[in-house]
Design an enzyme around this catalytic site. Sequence first.
Site, PDB file in Angstrom:
ATOM      1  N   PRO A   1     -53.429   2.635 -41.382  1.00 16.33           N
ATOM      2  CA  PRO A   1     -52.712   3.018 -40.163  1.00 16.33           C
ATOM      3  C   PRO A   1     -52.199   1.847 -39.320  1.00 16.33           C
ATOM      4  O   PRO A   1     -51.469   2.059 -38.370  1.00 16.33           O
ATOM      5  CB  PRO A   1     -53.771   3.818 -39.390  1.00 16.33           C
ATOM      6  CG  PRO A   1     -55.080   3.252 -39.846  1.00 16.33           C
ATOM      7  CD  PRO A   1     -54.887   2.863 -41.282  1.00 16.33           C
ATOM      8  N   GLY A   2     -52.612   0.602 -39.642  1.00 17.28           N
ATOM      9  CA  GLY A   2     -52.001  -0.530 -38.942  1.00 17.28           C
ATOM     10  C   GLY A   2     -52.971  -1.475 -38.252  1.00 17.28           C
ATOM     11  O   GLY A   2     -52.547  -2.321 -37.468  1.00 17.28           O
ATOM     12  N   ALA A   3     -54.272  -1.350 -38.564  1.00 21.16           N
ATOM     13  CA  ALA A   3     -55.258  -2.210 -37.877  1.00 21.16           C
ATOM     14  C   ALA A   3     -55.109  -3.683 -38.280  1.00 21.16           C
ATOM     15  O   ALA A   3     -55.197  -4.572 -37.432  1.00 21.16           O
ATOM     16  CB  ALA A   3     -56.672  -1.716 -38.167  1.00 21.16           C
ATOM     17  N   TRP A   4     -54.871  -3.943 -39.565  1.00 18.86           N
ATOM     18  CA  TRP A   4     -54.690  -5.342 -39.985  1.00 18.86           C
ATOM     19  C   TRP A   4     -53.431  -5.917 -39.323  1.00 18.86           C
ATOM     20  O   TRP A   4     -53.416  -7.067 -38.911  1.00 18.86           O
ATOM     21  CB  TRP A   4     -54.570  -5.446 -41.518  1.00 18.86           C
ATOM     22  CG  TRP A   4     -55.893  -5.533 -42.216  1.00 18.86           C
ATOM     23  CD1 TRP A   4     -57.075  -4.990 -41.795  1.00 18.86           C
ATOM     24  CD2 TRP A   4     -56.177  -6.211 -43.448  1.00 18.86           C
ATOM     25  NE1 TRP A   4     -58.073  -5.287 -42.698  1.00 18.86           N
ATOM     26  CE2 TRP A   4     -57.562  -6.019 -43.711  1.00 18.86           C
ATOM     27  CE3 TRP A   4     -55.415  -6.930 -44.360  1.00 18.86           C
ATOM     28  CZ2 TRP A   4     -58.180  -6.559 -44.858  1.00 18.86           C
ATOM     29  CZ3 TRP A   4     -56.026  -7.462 -45.498  1.00 18.86           C
ATOM     30  CH2 TRP A   4     -57.392  -7.272 -45.740  1.00 18.86           C
TER      31      TRP A   4
ATOM     32  N   ASP B   1     -46.217   0.731 -46.333  1.00 20.07           N
ATOM     33  CA  ASP B   1     -47.232   1.660 -46.853  1.00 20.07           C
ATOM     34  C   ASP B   1     -46.555   2.907 -47.406  1.00 20.07           C
ATOM     35  O   ASP B   1     -45.438   3.257 -47.004  1.00 20.07           O
ATOM     36  CB  ASP B   1     -48.214   2.076 -45.745  1.00 20.07           C
ATOM     37  CG  ASP B   1     -49.548   2.584 -46.312  1.00 20.07           C
ATOM     38  OD1 ASP B   1     -50.545   1.837 -46.201  1.00 20.07           O
ATOM     39  OD2 ASP B   1     -49.590   3.692 -46.871  1.00 20.07           O
TER      40      ASP B   1
ATOM     41  N   ASP C   1     -43.386   2.197 -51.495  1.00 17.99           N
ATOM     42  CA  ASP C   1     -44.381   1.794 -52.489  1.00 17.99           C
ATOM     43  C   ASP C   1     -44.304   0.279 -52.658  1.00 17.99           C
ATOM     44  O   ASP C   1     -43.264  -0.251 -53.079  1.00 17.99           O
ATOM     45  CB  ASP C   1     -44.061   2.517 -53.816  1.00 17.99           C
ATOM     46  CG  ASP C   1     -45.092   2.232 -54.881  1.00 17.99           C
ATOM     47  OD1 ASP C   1     -45.895   1.284 -54.719  1.00 17.99           O
ATOM     48  OD2 ASP C   1     -45.088   2.964 -55.896  1.00 17.99           O
ATOM     49  N   VAL C   2     -45.401  -0.392 -52.358  1.00 19.93           N
ATOM     50  CA  VAL C   2     -45.411  -1.861 -52.415  1.00 19.93           C
ATOM     51  C   VAL C   2     -45.317  -2.386 -53.853  1.00 19.93           C
ATOM     52  O   VAL C   2     -44.971  -3.539 -54.079  1.00 19.93           O
ATOM     53  CB  VAL C   2     -46.670  -2.398 -51.682  1.00 19.93           C
ATOM     54  CG1 VAL C   2     -46.880  -3.869 -51.943  1.00 19.93           C
ATOM     55  CG2 VAL C   2     -46.577  -2.142 -50.182  1.00 19.93           C
TER      56      VAL C   2
ATOM     57  N   ASP D   1     -54.432  -4.756 -48.296  1.00 19.48           N
ATOM     58  CA  ASP D   1     -55.647  -3.944 -48.199  1.00 19.48           C
ATOM     59  C   ASP D   1     -55.360  -2.609 -48.902  1.00 19.48           C
ATOM     60  O   ASP D   1     -56.009  -1.606 -48.649  1.00 19.48           O
ATOM     61  CB  ASP D   1     -55.977  -3.729 -46.709  1.00 19.48           C
ATOM     62  CG  ASP D   1     -57.409  -3.278 -46.479  1.00 19.48           C
ATOM     63  OD1 ASP D   1     -58.261  -3.542 -47.344  1.00 19.48           O
ATOM     64  OD2 ASP D   1     -57.676  -2.670 -45.428  1.00 19.48           O
TER      65      ASP D   1
ATOM     66  N   LYS E   1     -57.408  -6.991 -51.439  1.00 18.33           N
ATOM     67  CA  LYS E   1     -58.597  -6.180 -51.713  1.00 18.33           C
ATOM     68  C   LYS E   1     -58.613  -5.739 -53.178  1.00 18.33           C
ATOM     69  O   LYS E   1     -57.579  -5.411 -53.753  1.00 18.33           O
ATOM     70  CB  LYS E   1     -58.539  -4.929 -50.809  1.00 18.33           C
ATOM     71  CG  LYS E   1     -59.830  -4.171 -50.766  1.00 18.33           C
ATOM     72  CD  LYS E   1     -59.732  -2.680 -51.006  1.00 18.33           C
ATOM     73  CE  LYS E   1     -59.020  -1.878 -49.973  1.00 18.33           C
ATOM     74  NZ  LYS E   1     -59.824  -1.605 -48.805  1.00 18.33           N
TER      75      LYS E   1
HETATM   76  C1  LIG Z   1     -57.597   1.025 -46.657  1.00 17.63           C
HETATM   77  S1  LIG Z   1     -56.002   1.555 -46.209  1.00 17.63           S
HETATM   78  C2  LIG Z   1     -55.360   0.144 -45.404  1.00 17.63           C
HETATM   79  C3  LIG Z   1     -55.876  -0.059 -44.016  1.00 17.63           C
HETATM   80  C4  LIG Z   1     -55.100  -1.106 -43.265  1.00 17.63           C
HETATM   81  N1  LIG Z   1     -55.381  -2.435 -43.773  1.00 17.63           N
HETATM   82  C5  LIG Z   1     -55.435  -1.090 -41.802  1.00 17.63           C
HETATM   83  O1  LIG Z   1     -56.153  -1.995 -41.372  1.00 17.63           O
HETATM   84  O2  LIG Z   1     -54.973  -0.211 -41.082  1.00 17.63           O
HETATM   85  C6  LIG Z   1     -55.169   1.516 -47.738  1.00 17.63           C
HETATM   86  C7  LIG Z   1     -53.708   1.877 -47.668  1.00 17.63           C
HETATM   87  O3  LIG Z   1     -53.083   1.496 -48.877  1.00 17.63           O
HETATM   88  C8  LIG Z   1     -51.974   2.357 -49.040  1.00 17.63           C
HETATM   89  N2  LIG Z   1     -51.436   2.215 -50.400  1.00 17.63           N
HETATM   90  C9  LIG Z   1     -52.062   2.460 -51.577  1.00 17.63           C
HETATM   91  N3  LIG Z   1     -51.232   2.226 -52.607  1.00 17.63           N
HETATM   92  C10 LIG Z   1     -50.058   1.801 -52.076  1.00 17.63           C
HETATM   93  C11 LIG Z   1     -48.809   1.403 -52.610  1.00 17.63           C
HETATM   94  N4  LIG Z   1     -48.602   1.377 -53.934  1.00 17.63           N
HETATM   95  N5  LIG Z   1     -47.810   1.059 -51.777  1.00 17.63           N
HETATM   96  C12 LIG Z   1     -48.002   1.073 -50.426  1.00 17.63           C
HETATM   97  N6  LIG Z   1     -49.178   1.439 -49.844  1.00 17.63           N
HETATM   98  C13 LIG Z   1     -50.183   1.798 -50.655  1.00 17.63           C
HETATM   99  C14 LIG Z   1     -52.541   3.713 -48.709  1.00 17.63           C
HETATM  100  O4  LIG Z   1     -51.508   4.626 -48.414  1.00 17.63           O
HETATM  101  C15 LIG Z   1     -53.428   3.378 -47.511  1.00 17.63           C
HETATM  102  O5  LIG Z   1     -52.769   3.610 -46.308  1.00 17.63           O
END
Ligand SMILES: C[S@@+](CC[C@H](N)C(=O)[O-])C[C@H]1O[C@@H](n2cnc3c(N)ncnc32)[C@H](O)[C@@H]1O
Length: 238
Positions: free
Chosen positions: A80-83, A109, A126-127, A150, A190
């Site tokens: 959600p955007g904490a990092w 994301d 999609d990253v 992350d 991660k």
């Molecule tokens: C653990 S959360 C991240 C939390 C974030 N670091 C924060 O501090 O708010 C993992 C995120 O990775 C995203 N994610 C997973 N695979 C992805 C991809 N291929 N492309 C973009 N985002 C992806 C998920 O949608 C999820 O929101």
Amino acid sequence: MSTTKSVFLVSRTLHCSARVLKKPKAAEQRWLQRQRKDPYVKASHKQNFRCRSAFKLLEIDDKFKLLLPGHVVVDCGAAPGAWSQVAVQRVNSAGTDPSAPRGTVVGADLLNIAALDGAHFLSHHDVTDPATHAKLLQLLPKRAHVLLSDMAPNASGFKELDCEKLISSCLTLIDLAEMVLRPGGSLLCKYWDGPFSHSLQEKLSCIFGSVRIVKPNASRKDSSERYFLARMYRKPIK
Ligand SMILES: C[S@@+](CC[C@H](N)C(=O)[O-])C[C@H]1O[C@@H](n2cnc3c(N)ncnc32)[C@H](O)[C@@H]1O
């Protein structure tokens, strides 16, 4: 008024589905209990972070000084955007400190990421997709100092499969790094420890001067979550 109708109205008032009002299942109850006791969850509410993972990055950055004022940062899997909140503070991308250089934070994301002062977000992207890499590059004023990831796929319930999926997503960060990361730059990503993590570590070691494994205190002890901190990026020779 009938019970069904009152449950519906309460749920409408709370902007949540009626399902939320049902008694939580055992696993959900355990999760809620853990959340209630977790000091990082409490601290994240107190300090207005969007989730507890902010403390993982704060801890890593306090130790390794990755994020400096003026730095350009790309945050992958940012919702959600904490990092990104941490990165905005540390690189001064909202210009809070007028005497310090102003940095840039760009995030992407698959999910929606609510707007944040000092950050540019690509929601529903999609990253791992090269088209997203090109869009991220366009948003950067210059090559990035730090690439954060992350990212985590939704858990399938099959641990090994999830680990492999995350590693294959992380491998695409190597292509993204080639496009956006400056020589000497850093990558923090991660992964879930498992049989495939070694191959990612080896690949990172070929293009970064140093690669170490980091497990911050804020990362739950019972989780296989780890981070590779790769520093001193050198562009691969092709
Ligand atoms: C653990 S959360 C991240 C939390 C974030 N670091 C924060 O501090 O708010 C993992 C995120 O990775 C995203 N994610 C997973 N695979 C992805 C991809 N291929 N492309 C973009 N985002 C992806 C998920 O949608 C999820 O929101």
